[in-house]
Design an enzyme around this catalytic site. Structure first.
Site, PDB file in Angstrom:
ATOM      1  N   ASN A  23     -10.980  -2.506  -5.275  1.00  0.00           N
ATOM      2  CA  ASN A  23     -10.212  -1.634  -6.170  1.00  0.00           C
ATOM      3  C   ASN A  23     -10.864  -1.484  -7.547  1.00  0.00           C
ATOM      4  OD1 ASN A  23      -6.975  -2.746  -4.864  1.00  0.00           O
ATOM      5  ND2 ASN A  23      -8.184  -0.960  -4.280  1.00  0.00           N
TER       6      ASN A  23
ATOM      7  N   ASP B 271       0.829  -1.214   0.000  1.00  0.00           N
ATOM      8  CA  ASP B 271       0.000   0.000   0.000  1.00  0.00           C
ATOM      9  C   ASP B 271       0.862   1.261   0.000  1.00  0.00           C
ATOM     10  OD1 ASP B 271      -2.356   1.412   0.003  1.00  0.00           O
ATOM     11  OD2 ASP B 271      -2.743   1.169   2.144  1.00  0.00           O
TER      12      ASP B 271
HETATM   13  C1  IPE Z   1      -5.492  -2.662  -0.109  1.00  0.00           C
HETATM   14  O1  IPE Z   1      -5.125  -1.327  -0.291  1.00  0.00           O
HETATM   15  C2  IPE Z   1      -5.473  -3.399  -1.403  1.00  0.00           C
HETATM   16  C3  IPE Z   1      -4.149  -3.581  -2.017  1.00  0.00           C
HETATM   17  C4  IPE Z   1      -3.015  -3.238  -1.492  1.00  0.00           C
HETATM   18  C5  IPE Z   1      -4.147  -4.246  -3.279  1.00  0.00           C
HETATM   19  P1  IPE Z   1      -6.228  -0.187  -0.490  1.00  0.00           P
HETATM   20  O2  IPE Z   1      -5.479   1.088  -0.620  1.00  0.00           O
HETATM   21  O3  IPE Z   1      -7.163  -0.541  -1.576  1.00  0.00           O
HETATM   22  O4  IPE Z   1      -7.024  -0.264   0.889  1.00  0.00           O
HETATM   23  P2  IPE Z   1      -7.816   0.824   1.695  1.00  0.00           P
HETATM   24  O5  IPE Z   1      -8.819   1.415   0.747  1.00  0.00           O
HETATM   25  O6  IPE Z   1      -6.826   1.845   2.167  1.00  0.00           O
HETATM   26  O7  IPE Z   1      -8.430   0.077   2.830  1.00  0.00           O
HETATM   27  C1  IPE Z   2      -1.517   0.283  -3.384  1.00  0.00           C
HETATM   28  O1  IPE Z   2      -1.343   1.649  -3.420  1.00  0.00           O
HETATM   29  C2  IPE Z   2      -1.774  -0.313  -4.745  1.00  0.00           C
HETATM   30  C3  IPE Z   2      -3.152  -0.778  -4.942  1.00  0.00           C
HETATM   31  C4  IPE Z   2      -4.103  -0.741  -4.053  1.00  0.00           C
HETATM   32  C5  IPE Z   2      -3.466  -1.334  -6.237  1.00  0.00           C
HETATM   33  P1  IPE Z   2      -2.567   2.654  -3.422  1.00  0.00           P
HETATM   34  O2  IPE Z   2      -2.953   2.920  -4.829  1.00  0.00           O
HETATM   35  O3  IPE Z   2      -3.651   2.175  -2.541  1.00  0.00           O
HETATM   36  O4  IPE Z   2      -1.883   3.953  -2.798  1.00  0.00           O
HETATM   37  P2  IPE Z   2      -2.475   4.932  -1.699  1.00  0.00           P
HETATM   38  O5  IPE Z   2      -2.926   4.091  -0.554  1.00  0.00           O
HETATM   39  O6  IPE Z   2      -3.602   5.661  -2.326  1.00  0.00           O
HETATM   40  O7  IPE Z   2      -1.328   5.811  -1.341  1.00  0.00           O
HETATM   41 MG    MG Z   3      -4.058   2.405  -0.580  1.00  0.00          MG
END
Ligand code: IPE
Ligand code: IPE
Ligand code: MG
Length: 249
Positions: A73, A25
């Site tokens: 997502n 993340d």
């Molecule tokens: C969790 O991260 C999913 C992945 C890392 C693939 P998200 O960024 O989607 O989760 P939330 O929305 O912060 O809970």
């Molecule tokens: C994790 O990074 C990747 C996926 C969830 C696919 P994020 O895209 O959630 O990045 P933040 O949490 O918005 O910084």
């Molecule tokens: Mg995230």
């Protein structure tokens, strides 16, 4: 400490986690800090993927599960989703040879039917291409939701029961574990989440009943092998009691 020193420390300390799971993340925030679009963070996140796969292999872990794309997502903007799928496809194309050479079997967890044909085909081919490798399993959780996984498992057990092949009384924890996408793998010993968020986000809910959790503020694109080894050093200091009382030393 350097990466090499940390690795030596992990290897001489003792217990190596058999299975490590990672919630990757913080890509979007990493890009925003640089005044770049979110997808720039996803591109850089691929280096970290390579580093942790290599790091886990060097430690001798049996399995690494990476949360790459959640069911939730799919609610992101279409442009971001399509870049993520393209990156995934490129990663698979570039790395499948390397995975095979390193004895790594690729496996996908999730509702793959939702993924576009091109990236899905690349994933399925890479899984077949590495199917006979036995040193480590790399699970990519894509289009993955733990609650959906439990729904799918329940459906498959109900079908077995309806066909007369399963009695309600015969269902135990092992039956359920074996009906999940992670069938056959040990539960994760260590769950790492980057970017400091203190939540599970629908990841491996059944499997992490007794997993040790490590949360780091490091954003995913900055997560290096050194950070992985630091997480394992921390894990090795934990007293895993599994509900029992502390063993006398
Ligand atoms: C969790 O991260 C999913 C992945 C890392 C693939 P998200 O960024 O989607 O989760 P939330 O929305 O912060 O809970
Ligand atoms: C994790 O990074 C990747 C996926 C969830 C696919 P994020 O895209 O959630 O990045 P933040 O949490 O918005 O910084
Ligand atoms: Mg995230």
């Amino acid at each position: 400490m350097t990466e090499e020193e940390l690795k030596e420390m992990v290897l001489s300390n003792g217990t190596i986690p058999r299975h490590i799971a990672i919630i990757m993340d913080g890509n979007g925030r990493w890009a925003e800090l640089r005044n770049k679009p979110r997808v720039f963070g996803h591109q850089h996140g691929m280096h970290a993927v390579r580093a942790v796969v290599e790091g886990c292999r060097e430690l001798g872990c049996e399995a690494l599960t990476l949360y790459a794309f959640s069911e939730e997502n799919w609610k992101r903007p279409r442009g971001e989703i399509s870049v993520l799928m393209k990156l995934l496809r490129n990663y698979i194309r570039r790395e499948r040879e390397n995975l095979r050479e390193n004895g790594i079997r690729l496996q996908c967890l999730g509702r793959l039917e939702k993924i576009d044909p091109a990236p899905r085909k690349a994933l399925e081919e890479a899984c077949l291409y590495t199917a006979d490798q036995t040193d480590m399993v790399l699970n990519l959780a894509i289009s993955y939701g733990s609650r959906s996984e439990i729904v799918d498992a329940t459906r498959s057990l109900c079908r077995e029961a309806a066909a007369g092949r399963l009695e309600a009384e015969d269902i135990d924890e092992e039956t359920i574990s074996n009906a999940l996408y992670t069938a056959g793998l040990p539960d994760p010993d260590l769950l790492i989440r980057t970017s400091g968020e203190m939540r599970i986000s629908n990841f491996l809910l059944w499997q992490i009943a007794y997993t040790e959790i490590y949360i780091t503020a490091v954003l995913w694109p900055d997560f290096a092998k050194k950070n992985l080894f630091e997480a394992v050093v921390d894990f090795q200091k934990r007293d895993r009691r599994f509900g029992r009382v502390k063993s006398k030393s």
